[in-house]
Write an enzyme that holds these catalytic residues in place. Structure first.
Site, PDB file in Angstrom:
ATOM      1  N   GLY A   1      18.167  -0.617 -14.730  1.00 47.91           N
ATOM      2  CA  GLY A   1      17.518  -1.107 -16.098  1.00 47.91           C
ATOM      3  C   GLY A   1      19.191   0.308 -16.598  1.00 47.91           C
ATOM      4  O   GLY A   1      18.485   0.313 -18.219  1.00 47.91           O
TER       5      GLY A   1
ATOM      6  N   MET B   1      16.508   0.293   1.691  1.00 45.31           N
ATOM      7  CA  MET B   1      15.394   0.338   1.113  1.00 45.31           C
ATOM      8  C   MET B   1      14.634   0.037   2.678  1.00 45.31           C
ATOM      9  O   MET B   1      14.235  -1.066   2.086  1.00 45.31           O
ATOM     10  CB  MET B   1      15.455  -0.576  -0.343  1.00 45.31           C
TER      11      MET B   1
ATOM     12  N   HIS C   1      28.007  -1.344  -5.051  1.00 42.98           N
ATOM     13  CA  HIS C   1      26.449  -0.491  -4.436  1.00 42.98           C
ATOM     14  C   HIS C   1      26.014  -1.513  -3.984  1.00 42.98           C
ATOM     15  O   HIS C   1      25.822  -2.904  -4.210  1.00 42.98           O
ATOM     16  CB  HIS C   1      26.006  -0.310  -5.632  1.00 42.98           C
TER      17      HIS C   1
ATOM     18  N   HIS D   1      22.095   1.534  -0.249  1.00 39.12           N
ATOM     19  CA  HIS D   1      21.287   1.603   0.146  1.00 39.12           C
ATOM     20  C   HIS D   1      20.749   1.141  -0.030  1.00 39.12           C
ATOM     21  O   HIS D   1      20.203  -0.066   0.007  1.00 39.12           O
ATOM     22  CB  HIS D   1      21.364   1.591  -2.432  1.00 39.12           C
TER      23      HIS D   1
ATOM     24  N   MET E   1      16.281   7.013  -8.598  1.00 40.11           N
ATOM     25  CA  MET E   1      16.108   5.321  -8.572  1.00 40.11           C
ATOM     26  C   MET E   1      15.174   5.627  -9.837  1.00 40.11           C
ATOM     27  O   MET E   1      13.894   6.126 -10.417  1.00 40.11           O
ATOM     28  CB  MET E   1      14.872   5.233  -7.739  1.00 40.11           C
TER      29      MET E   1
ATOM     30  N   ASP F   1      22.811  -3.185  -1.749  1.00 43.26           N
ATOM     31  CA  ASP F   1      21.186  -3.017  -1.506  1.00 43.26           C
ATOM     32  C   ASP F   1      20.877  -3.494  -0.404  1.00 43.26           C
ATOM     33  O   ASP F   1      20.442  -5.087  -0.081  1.00 43.26           O
ATOM     34  CB  ASP F   1      20.714  -3.191  -3.072  1.00 43.26           C
TER      35      ASP F   1
ATOM     36  N   SER G   1      26.501  -2.910  -8.246  1.00 42.77           N
ATOM     37  CA  SER G   1      25.030  -3.771  -8.063  1.00 42.77           C
ATOM     38  C   SER G   1      25.126  -5.278  -7.101  1.00 42.77           C
ATOM     39  O   SER G   1      24.937  -5.973  -8.121  1.00 42.77           O
ATOM     40  CB  SER G   1      24.116  -2.960  -7.973  1.00 42.77           C
TER      41      SER G   1
ATOM     42  N   ASP H   1      20.453   4.205 -10.516  1.00 44.38           N
ATOM     43  CA  ASP H   1      19.656   3.294 -10.111  1.00 44.38           C
ATOM     44  C   ASP H   1      18.778   2.675 -10.656  1.00 44.38           C
ATOM     45  O   ASP H   1      17.261   2.807 -11.061  1.00 44.38           O
ATOM     46  CB  ASP H   1      19.788   3.232  -8.939  1.00 44.38           C
TER      47      ASP H   1
ATOM     48  N   GLY I   1      13.024  -1.940  -4.945  1.00 43.15           N
ATOM     49  CA  GLY I   1      12.706  -3.700  -4.341  1.00 43.15           C
ATOM     50  C   GLY I   1      13.288  -5.033  -5.519  1.00 43.15           C
ATOM     51  O   GLY I   1      13.713  -6.133  -4.870  1.00 43.15           O
ATOM     52  N   PHE I   2      13.726  -5.017  -7.131  1.00 38.08           N
ATOM     53  CA  PHE I   2      14.398  -6.385  -7.389  1.00 38.08           C
ATOM     54  C   PHE I   2      15.337  -5.520  -8.552  1.00 38.08           C
ATOM     55  O   PHE I   2      15.141  -4.221  -8.942  1.00 38.08           O
ATOM     56  CB  PHE I   2      13.219  -6.765  -7.632  1.00 38.08           C
ATOM     57  N   GLY I   3      16.112  -6.035  -9.013  1.00 40.31           N
ATOM     58  CA  GLY I   3      17.518  -6.440 -10.140  1.00 40.31           C
ATOM     59  C   GLY I   3      16.115  -6.400 -11.116  1.00 40.31           C
ATOM     60  O   GLY I   3      15.708  -7.277 -11.125  1.00 40.31           O
ATOM     61  N   GLY I   4      17.106  -5.962 -12.138  1.00 37.17           N
ATOM     62  CA  GLY I   4      16.682  -6.088 -13.383  1.00 37.17           C
ATOM     63  C   GLY I   4      15.351  -6.309 -14.276  1.00 37.17           C
ATOM     64  O   GLY I   4      15.378  -6.272 -14.903  1.00 37.17           O
TER      65      GLY I   4
ATOM     66  N   MET J   1      17.461  -4.506   1.767  1.00 37.28           N
ATOM     67  CA  MET J   1      15.880  -4.752   1.669  1.00 37.28           C
ATOM     68  C   MET J   1      15.045  -4.791   3.282  1.00 37.28           C
ATOM     69  O   MET J   1      15.791  -6.145   2.834  1.00 37.28           O
ATOM     70  CB  MET J   1      15.065  -4.988   0.635  1.00 37.28           C
TER      71      MET J   1
HETATM   72  C1  DX5 Z   1      16.390  -1.467  -7.000  1.00 42.81           C
HETATM   73  C2  DX5 Z   1      17.889  -1.612  -6.605  1.00 42.81           C
HETATM   74  C3  DX5 Z   1      19.180  -1.462  -7.442  1.00 42.81           C
HETATM   75  C4  DX5 Z   1      19.826  -2.888  -8.088  1.00 42.81           C
HETATM   76  C5  DX5 Z   1      19.535  -2.232  -9.621  1.00 42.81           C
HETATM   77  O1  DX5 Z   1      16.137  -2.513  -6.022  1.00 42.81           O
HETATM   78  O2  DX5 Z   1      18.209  -1.011  -6.022  1.00 42.81           O
HETATM   79  O3  DX5 Z   1      20.116  -1.162  -6.496  1.00 42.81           O
HETATM   80  O4  DX5 Z   1      20.397  -3.830  -7.830  1.00 42.81           O
HETATM   81  O5  DX5 Z   1      19.428  -3.775 -10.753  1.00 42.81           O
HETATM   82  P1  DX5 Z   1      19.579  -3.570 -12.097  1.00 42.81           P
HETATM   83  O6  DX5 Z   1      21.074  -2.700 -12.703  1.00 42.81           O
HETATM   84  O7  DX5 Z   1      19.804  -4.971 -12.567  1.00 42.81           O
HETATM   85  O8  DX5 Z   1      18.063  -2.973 -12.898  1.00 42.81           O
HETATM   86 ZN    ZN Z   2      20.614   0.099  -5.509  1.00 42.84          ZN
END
Ligand code: DX5
Ligand code: ZN
Length: 222
Positions: free
Chosen positions: A181, A75, A40, A73, A144, A42, A16, A179, A149-152, A44
């Site tokens: 964590g 969102m 991937h 993806h 999901m 993302d 991602s 997708d 909304g956010f990575g990590g 948003m």
């Molecule tokens: C979250 C995204 C994910 C995100 C995953 O809304 O859809 O694709 O980048 O990030 P990690 O792998 O760091 O949880």
């Molecule tokens: Zn995603």
């Protein structure tokens, strides 16, 4: 030319780029390019989710630099309005949120006319049963494992049971992507055991000191 979704029977890792270095996006994509088949992306809109990320211009800029399947993806609140622009920019697959599209079957049909693969996804709070309305028409379901909304973010453990339930709805030719964590040594192998064959990973790859080693572990189910 649209790139085909890899046929089922393999574990695919989809890095991602949300966790990539946006000032060096081309470099980061080139780094993962030899190790994976999917990327991937993302998208948003600051409305469906509280963050704004990647417009079609960025997809278009990356397209000549990569032969990977661009797994977009969405969102966003108005997927029917913007999806065609992402296809034009170089998306190979469009995944939409069931919560955001009033006529899922119509949307899938429109995407088919554009020649791309189609995925459907649901947020952690959406009952998996609602997928039944459209599951037969898609190439992939995206589960999901975090609030979009956010990575990590931290993987939600209930995603394991949800993954099993979705797997039971799918034909063997349909992919099940997860997708949020996903890391080697923990959630990666657990989600594969629950039926996933396509792992999105942002931080596990781009925040790793050895991104290629992380990809290898994930794709080996380790
Ligand atoms: C979250 C995204 C994910 C995100 C995953 O809304 O859809 O694709 O980048 O990030 P990690 O792998 O760091 O949880
Ligand atoms: Zn995603």
């Amino acid at each position: 030319m649209t790139i085909q979704l890899p046929p089922t029977g393999t574990i695919e890792v989809a890095p991602s780029i949300l966790s990539a270095d946006f000032a060096n996006l081309g470099r980061d994509v080139a780094m993962v390019e030899p190790a994976v088949n999917m990327l991937h992306i993302d998208v948003m809109d600051g409305h469906f989710v509280p963050n704004i990320t990647i417009g079609p211009l960025v997809v278009k800029a990356l397209r000549p630099h990569s032969k990977l399947f661009f797994d977009v993806h969405l969102m966003i609140s108005d997927a029917p309005r913007y999806a065609p622009e992402y296809v034009k920019a170089g998306a190979d697959g469009i995944t939409f949120h069931l919560e955001a599209v009033a006529d899922p079957a119509g949307f899938v049909a429109d995407m088919r006319k554009l020649g791309v693969s189609v995925g459907v996804t649901i947020k952690p709070g959406t009952p998996v049963e609602l997928l039944r309305a459209v599951v037969a028409d898609v190439d992939m379901v995206l589960l999901m494992a975090v609030e979009p909304g956010f990575g990590g973010q931290k993987f939600m453990p209930e995603s394991i049971d949800r993954c099993r339930a979705i797997k039971a709805m799918l034909r063997p030719d349909q992919r099940l992507e997860v997708d949020g964590g996903i890391y080697p040594g923990s959630t990666g192998p657990s989600i594969i055991a629950a039926g996933a064959d396509t792992l999105v990973a942002g931080n596990a790859i781009f925040a790793s000191p050895d991104p290629l080693a992380a990809i290898k572990l994930l794709s080996e189910g380790k």
